[in-house]
Design a protein around this motif. Sequence first.
Motif, short mmCIF file in Angstrom:
data_model
loop_
_atom_site.label_atom_id
_atom_site.label_comp_id
_atom_site.label_asym_id
_atom_site.label_seq_id
_atom_site.Cartn_x
_atom_site.Cartn_y
_atom_site.Cartn_z
N SER A 1 -8.11 8.92 -0.66
CA SER A 1 -6.92 8.15 -0.99
C SER A 1 -7.33 7.11 -2.02
CB SER A 1 -6.32 7.50 0.26
OG SER A 1 -5.03 6.98 -0.04
N ILE A 2 -6.39 6.28 -2.40
CA ILE A 2 -6.66 5.35 -3.49
C ILE A 2 -5.86 4.07 -3.31
CG2 ILE A 2 -4.85 6.38 -4.94
CD1 ILE A 2 -6.73 5.91 -7.35
N ALA A 3 -6.50 2.95 -3.62
CA ALA A 3 -5.85 1.64 -3.64
C ALA A 3 -5.89 1.11 -5.07
CB ALA A 3 -6.54 0.68 -2.68
N VAL A 4 -5.01 0.16 -5.37
CA VAL A 4 -4.92 -0.38 -6.73
C VAL A 4 -4.87 -1.90 -6.67
CG1 VAL A 4 -3.56 -0.45 -8.85
CG2 VAL A 4 -3.73 1.69 -7.55
N LYS B 1 1.50 4.71 -11.25
CA LYS B 1 1.33 6.16 -11.11
C LYS B 1 0.12 6.64 -11.92
CE LYS B 1 5.59 7.47 -12.16
NZ LYS B 1 6.72 8.43 -12.33
N ARG B 2 -0.10 6.05 -13.08
CA ARG B 2 -1.29 6.40 -13.86
C ARG B 2 -2.57 6.04 -13.09
NH1 ARG B 2 -1.23 3.42 -19.33
NH2 ARG B 2 -3.28 4.43 -19.45
N ALA B 3 -2.54 4.89 -12.44
CA ALA B 3 -3.72 4.48 -11.64
C ALA B 3 -3.91 5.40 -10.44
CB ALA B 3 -3.56 3.03 -11.18
N TRP B 4 -2.82 5.79 -9.78
CA TRP B 4 -2.93 6.73 -8.66
C TRP B 4 -3.52 8.06 -9.10
CZ3 TRP B 4 2.56 5.45 -6.34
CH2 TRP B 4 2.42 4.38 -5.43
N SER B 5 -3.20 8.48 -10.32
CA SER B 5 -3.69 9.77 -10.80
C SER B 5 -5.22 9.77 -10.98
CB SER B 5 -3.01 10.14 -12.13
OG SER B 5 -3.46 9.31 -13.18
N ALA B 6 -5.84 8.58 -10.93
CA ALA B 6 -7.31 8.51 -11.03
C ALA B 6 -7.98 9.26 -9.89
CB ALA B 6 -7.77 7.05 -11.04
N LEU B 7 -7.29 9.42 -8.77
CA LEU B 7 -7.83 10.17 -7.65
C LEU B 7 -8.03 11.63 -8.01
CD1 LEU B 7 -8.66 10.18 -4.65
CD2 LEU B 7 -6.25 10.50 -4.07
N TYR B 8 -7.33 12.08 -9.06
CA TYR B 8 -7.40 13.49 -9.46
C TYR B 8 -7.90 13.65 -10.90
CZ TYR B 8 -4.90 14.09 -5.14
OH TYR B 8 -4.57 14.06 -3.80
N GLU B 9 -8.54 12.63 -11.43
CA GLU B 9 -9.18 12.80 -12.72
C GLU B 9 -10.41 13.70 -12.55
OE1 GLU B 9 -9.93 9.14 -14.75
OE2 GLU B 9 -7.89 9.15 -15.58
#
Length: 571
Positions: A195-198, A171-179
């Motif tokens: 969108s975002i991939a990890v 979830k922290r990595a997904w939040s990078a889309l909204y940093e």
Amino acid sequence: MAKLIAWFKDIDSNNSHEVGESLAKLGELYSSNFPVNLGFVITTSAFDEFSNANGLCKKLADITSQARLNDSNSILEASKRATELIMNATVPAYVQDRVLSAYHNLETGGERFAALNSTAYAMISAGRARTPQVQITSSLCSEATRGYSFGGTRKTISNIQGDEALVHALKRAWSALYEPQAIYYFKKHGFHEGSIAVCVQKMVDEEQSGIAFSTNPLTQEKEVVVEAIWGWARPLEEGTITPDSYTVGPEHLQVVERKINRQEWLLTRDLRTMKETKKELSTERSNSAVLTDDVIKRVAHLAKKVERHFLKSHFIRFCVISNRVYLTGVHELLPPRSQGSAELQSGMQKVASGVSVSQGSATGTLRIAGTADALFSLPADTVLAVKTLSPKLIAHLENIVGIASLHGGLGSELAILARELAKPIVTQSTDFTSLDENDTILLDTQSASLYSVQTPAPPLESHNSFENAFPAPSFLDTEQNMTQPLPAQPSTEPSFVPKPLSPLLATKPTSSALTVGFSSAEGIFLQELIALCTRFGVNMHIATTKKEESKLTPQPQEEQASKNQQFMPFW
């Protein structure tokens, strides 16, 4: 159901819409036997499922729509609200199951043994942890993936172990889309959807790490440029350490230029606690080269090999473990969008110099960012002086025309983005803390220098007297100073003319000079002006019309010499 997990062996460049362009290329290189460690990718579909299950799509879109490019506070506020939504949401059970199943299989080589019976699989898994320590890295995607660097938007989280810790880190990595830097990047390029991939890989103890450009990112010459630091790569990416720099010739891959920079610390993993730690380096190691010539040559060869594979210039991220070089990332190298070099004017004084990492030139008001709060009050056309090239500066870039930094290199995330946006940067600058804020500074990357620019005060529109037009400076306070002439001022344009002395003709004045118009109605003001200019040694020229020329006719012996003069020196 959409594909939620993709192992490197199943990924190539055609999967960029699912995993992002950089991870798609990394997977393709893995399948092509490049030295890439095993890993898997949690696809953009997993994030989409998470967003839909929690009803986040519209909420996140509404939040980011309130962010404005020229208002960094609104960007940070939007980022804070979006991050809270993501961190407070729940990952759907079926998404968690697929992620954790891949995580448990990572230690045993992924899904390659999935077809084996349970007994055989148990024998292979014996003695291997089901919850290895991993590192995850985000990869942003948009409707226009190709041709964009997404510089400054990557997020790396290290030392993750255990199911619960991995889900939280996801979830922290997904939040990078909204940093903040991601919101700025998307709005700057006009992207409406993202969108975002990890990526998930086992943790390794990087002894050295760095970045290598298959083509010089500043000159576009075919030489390879390598930057390297001790330990993990994050300080290089965040611009907190100035890396060693090596230039390698394209034909025989020989080092043709090297610059060894002092590195006083490294980021690594404490093998006792298995946690991230900052370790001080000995004096000898701080001043020694990070890479040997043999390793530099192998890194340069790898960069050129990637370039040949994709038939385009790329830059690679790498690490060195027990003298072996591994690929950790690959990105297309975009040509810099330079603004060109500045034309230096006489009178400019060089106040600092360094190394260019993003080309162009810019003139603006100097601001020295000693604290984060200082970034919220930047005026338009700011030349910003900072200690490090932190990606956090990206959210404030709209008012910044150029950056001077004490630390950082070509491979920092901010420098990569700056080359894309044509924002000039000079790093490794000599100490500029002696400079005064509000100075007008020219930052020129061709000479890799900062110059002090003398600028005139803006023209004033309305004054009732000379004293109001020129407020008395401090040197008028004493009788002794009243006898001193005004210091010479640079030429100004347009000419300054007090309003009561309406100009009949405006011209570019000479140094320490004033050009005024004259009419009979303004005689009293003119007399006052003459008296004050005489006191302070200011040369004054008067522009006249033929009708009024008789009021200023010179003595008969000077008449012939002055007949054709439009401007007559009053003394």
